[in-house]
Scaffold this motif. Structure first.
Motif, mmCIF file in Angstrom:
data_model
loop_
_atom_site.group_PDB
_atom_site.id
_atom_site.type_symbol
_atom_site.label_atom_id
_atom_site.label_comp_id
_atom_site.label_asym_id
_atom_site.label_seq_id
_atom_site.Cartn_x
_atom_site.Cartn_y
_atom_site.Cartn_z
ATOM 1 N N PRO A 97 -6.748 31.412 12.578
ATOM 2 C CA PRO A 97 -5.476 31.862 12.010
ATOM 3 C C PRO A 97 -4.758 30.836 11.138
ATOM 4 N N ASP A 98 -5.167 29.562 11.198
ATOM 5 C CA ASP A 98 -4.387 28.526 10.520
ATOM 6 C C ASP A 98 -5.034 27.989 9.243
ATOM 7 N N GLN A 99 -6.191 28.545 8.849
ATOM 8 C CA GLN A 99 -6.848 28.106 7.613
ATOM 9 C C GLN A 99 -7.852 29.167 7.190
ATOM 10 N N PRO A 100 -8.357 29.084 5.953
ATOM 11 C CA PRO A 100 -9.315 30.098 5.499
ATOM 12 C C PRO A 100 -10.602 30.062 6.318
ATOM 13 N N THR A 101 -11.188 31.226 6.543
ATOM 14 C CA THR A 101 -12.501 31.326 7.186
ATOM 15 C C THR A 101 -13.560 31.314 6.101
ATOM 16 N N PRO A 102 -14.575 30.465 6.232
ATOM 17 C CA PRO A 102 -15.628 30.447 5.200
ATOM 18 C C PRO A 102 -16.422 31.749 5.203
ATOM 19 N N PRO A 103 -17.182 31.995 4.149
ATOM 20 C CA PRO A 103 -17.986 33.228 4.096
ATOM 21 C C PRO A 103 -18.954 33.311 5.272
ATOM 22 N N GLU A 147 -12.174 38.991 8.597
ATOM 23 C CA GLU A 147 -10.755 39.201 8.276
ATOM 24 C C GLU A 147 -9.901 37.969 8.561
ATOM 25 N N GLY A 148 -10.511 36.908 9.084
ATOM 26 C CA GLY A 148 -9.795 35.654 9.295
ATOM 27 C C GLY A 148 -8.990 35.575 10.577
ATOM 28 N N LEU A 149 -9.179 36.534 11.483
ATOM 29 C CA LEU A 149 -8.339 36.576 12.685
ATOM 30 C C LEU A 149 -8.728 35.528 13.728
ATOM 31 N N PRO A 209 -9.642 37.485 19.601
ATOM 32 C CA PRO A 209 -9.791 38.582 18.631
ATOM 33 C C PRO A 209 -11.244 39.031 18.494
ATOM 34 N N GLY A 210 -11.449 40.352 18.596
ATOM 35 C CA GLY A 210 -12.759 40.924 18.355
ATOM 36 C C GLY A 210 -13.750 40.810 19.492
ATOM 37 N N VAL A 211 -13.307 40.310 20.654
ATOM 38 C CA VAL A 211 -14.213 40.033 21.766
ATOM 39 C C VAL A 211 -13.683 40.702 23.035
#
Length: 481
Positions: A233-239, A228-230, A172-174
């Protein structure tokens, strides 16, 4: 009790200098903090960092360096990658990190421990002492997106990257990247280096936040995708905090004042935008055969050049020790130095890269795509020829060439060798062609964006303020318990 931020960089020069520059940035805008930096002495070549550390110690009293006790580590390993040695060495430093943090806490309130990826074992130390741990990602956001997605790739295939021939990874994003172009240490999933890197990528999302040496507009797509956390995918992304570009304007890591003076004096005598600068990083070592090929290509190109040459490694696979000063007469083609004396300068081992890139006479940069070098080129507005050598540099090249249009690609043969004809072609293309001009224009745009990001109200200044706000909130909450 003073308020302190503790930084713990791995000892490689690119990581350490970036981390210290982060400390200087924090002090510049939030001088109420003291910066405490843990320094380890590695049993392998990390580049010469002592002059830089000494200069910072002498000029910035609010930064304190803590030299941890030496850890002995045998150089024997069944992994061919120096990264494995680095991981294992830093893991053995955990007891000293623990003791240093306790010692610092006697007189300071430690708001955060900031580590880079190699120092991941210290996450357990921070947890034990209830200190929030942050990662400082010393490469760019596109590589961070790839790195965060590695555990997902690992779960979705049982094959090593080296066995996924002609397979493009969908991250994602790359931009799509060939699996075989991933960094050498992670090509074989049975290698210890792969296992260590995978472990780091699993720990990144467990941190209190990820600080990135980039600015938002440079890598907008990757930053958006991560936020956006993509990529996890299986847990929160830190700031995510994009606080760059951080570059060391003078780090004094070699060469001495005489060498610095000589090359800049030489540039003073050259026409504007006429010189192509070639430099491959503190740890970028090329074979004698490759050095000779570069020399032939430069001579045939007809262009003015400044080229930093280092001695070839005595053993390509395990260059743990710093190479000796190069013997230019024996390494380069016979008569090359004399024939090119009027339009070229070959510098031994080191040059003040930021000053060189910022010089009016320099018109292009042949680089190994180390992230610090990329940011230095962006800040100087220098178009690039991308020639990756190790680590995540092939990923950086892909982004620079395909996504950001800031570089031309140096094309290698299957065994990684670059011909004289290719060197000649790319130098001429960079300096003379319409495509080179377009890249230069794009670089000038990004140069302006970089300056805007670091100004008051700019994206990087806003991100830093948010990071500091979170440190202070954590401190208030912990004091209320």
């Amino acid at each position: 009790m003073e308020d302190a931020i503790v930084l713990y960089p791995s000892p490689a020069i690119g990581h350490l200098i970036s981390m210290v520059e982060l400390g200087k940035l924090i002090l510049t805008h939030h001088p109420s903090f003291s910066i405490q930096i843990l320094i380890v002495t590695a049993p392998y070549n990390t580049g010469s960092t002592a002059p830089y550390i000494n200069r910072v110690s002498a000029t910035i009293p609010a930064i304190t360096f803590h030299h941890l006790p030496t850890v002995s580590l045998p150089l024997q390993s069944d992994s061919p990658h120096y990264e494995t040695l680095a991981f294992d060495f830093l893991r053995l430093n955990n007891p000293h990190v623990h003791q240093a943090l306790i010692s610092i806490s006697q007189n300071s309130t430690v708001h955060a421990l900031i580590i880079d990826g190699f120092c991941t074992p210290a996450m357990t130390v921070a947890a034990d002492l209830k200190i929030p741990a942050y990662y400082f990602h010393t490469s760019g956001a596109y590589w961070l997106a790839t790195f965060l997605y590695l555990p997902t790739i690992h779960r979705n295939t049982t094959k090593s990257f080296k066995d996924l021939n002609n397979t493009y990874l969908d991250i994602p994003g790359v931009p799509p990247i060939l699996a075989t172009d991933m960094p050498n240490p992670i090509l074989d999933r049975t290698d210890k280096a792969y296992q260590r890197v995978l472990n780091i990528s699993i720990h990144y999302p467990k941190s209190a936040g990820i600080i990135v040496n980039t600015f938002q507009s440079l890598e907008a797509r990757a930053v958006k995708t991560i936020s956006e956390g993509l990529c996890v995918p299986d847990q929160p992304t830190p700031p995510l905090y994009c606080i760059g570009p951080l570059i060391a304007t003078h780090h004094g890591t070699g060469g001495g004042d005489g060498g610095t003076h000589e090359c800049l004096m030489w540039l003073d005598s050259q026409p504007s935008r006429s010189v192509v600068f070639l430099c491959f990083g503190s740890l970028g070592l090329l074979s004698e055969e490759q050095l000779k090929e570069i020399a032939v290509g430069l001579e045939r190109s007809g262009h003015r050049f400044m080229w930093v040459v280092r001695s070839p490694p005595s053993d390509q696979s395990r260059s743990f020790l710093a190479p000796p000063e190069p013997d230019l007469e024996s390494l380069l083609p016979k008569g090359f130095l004399e024939r090119t004396r009027e339009r070229g300068l070959v510098v031994k081992s080191w040059a003040p890269q930021v000053a060189v890139l910022s010089h009016d006479s320099v018109g292009g940069f042949v680089t190994h795509c180390g992230w610090n070098s990329v940011l230095e080129a962006v800040c100087a507005g220098q178009p690039m020829v991308a020639w990756p050598l190790y680590a995540e540099q092939k990923n950086n090249m892909l982004v620079l060439v395909e996504e950001l249009k800031l570089a031309l690609r140096m094309t290698e043969s299957d065994d990684g060798f670059v011909s004289a004809a290719e060197v000649e072609k790319r130098v001429r293309e960079l300096m003379d062609s319409e495509e080179g001009k377009l890249i230069r224009n794009q670089m000038e745009t990004q140069r302006g964006e970089a300056r805007a990001a670091m100004r008051k109200g700019g994206s990087s200044r806003v991100a830093l303020a948010e990071l500091v706000r979170n440190w202070n909130m954590v401190s208030v909450e912990s004091n209320l318990i």
